[in-house]
Design a protein around this motif. Structure first.
Motif, mmCIF file in Angstrom:
data_model
loop_
_atom_site.group_PDB
_atom_site.id
_atom_site.type_symbol
_atom_site.label_atom_id
_atom_site.label_comp_id
_atom_site.label_asym_id
_atom_site.label_seq_id
_atom_site.Cartn_x
_atom_site.Cartn_y
_atom_site.Cartn_z
ATOM 1 N N MET A 1 -4.041 12.460 -1.824
ATOM 2 C CA MET A 1 -5.362 11.264 -1.643
ATOM 3 C C MET A 1 -6.681 11.630 -1.070
ATOM 4 O O MET A 1 -6.525 12.307 -0.410
ATOM 5 N N TRP B 1 1.187 -1.188 -0.382
ATOM 6 C CA TRP B 1 0.037 0.122 -0.252
ATOM 7 C C TRP B 1 0.688 0.684 0.141
ATOM 8 O O TRP B 1 1.989 1.203 0.421
ATOM 9 N N SER C 1 -11.297 9.020 1.465
ATOM 10 C CA SER C 1 -12.089 7.469 1.428
ATOM 11 C C SER C 1 -10.884 6.689 0.915
ATOM 12 O O SER C 1 -11.546 5.133 1.518
ATOM 13 N N GLN C 2 -10.359 6.504 -0.050
ATOM 14 C CA GLN C 2 -8.936 5.623 -0.385
ATOM 15 C C GLN C 2 -8.048 5.584 0.578
ATOM 16 O O GLN C 2 -7.540 4.062 0.905
#
Length: 110
Positions: free
Chosen positions: A23, A17, A26-27
């Protein structure tokens, strides 16, 4: 203990990850859910009476990492490694310029 790579002024992550400045929240939440076995004890702090007034903070307390999101755009604006003893980090230079120390990565979103 997380084994992480810091790219100054850009990201923090590993092979599975990556948290990248800019970003959406939600991501980041989706990453935390997928990594629930390795990333534990996550605190999400926000202003419940006026949610757009203050930053949204995701604190990974067991790993010594704090993620700060803009309340309006809900995009990641600060990645802070505040306890270097809880995570093993290595730094990768993003450019030929001297990078800032790996403890704090910031950017301003407009």
């Amino acid at each position: 203990m997380l084994d992480l790579e810091v790219v100054p002024e850009r990201s923090l992550g590993n092979e599975q990850w990556e948290l990248v400045l800019g970003m959406p929240i939600s991501q980041a939440i989706a990453i935390m859910r997928q990594q629930c076995r390795t990333i534990k004890d996550i605190h999400l702090c926000y202003c419940d009476y006026d949610p757009l007034a203050m930053d949204i903070i995701m604190n990974l307390t067991e790993d010594g990492i704090r993620l700060v999101f803009d309340p309006l755009s809900q995009r990641l604006k600060i990645i802070e490694v505040y306890n270097m003893e809880k995570s093993k980090t290595k730094s990768t230079a993003a450019s030929t310029l001297t990078p800032p120390p790996p403890r704090l990565l910031t950017t301003r979103l407009k």
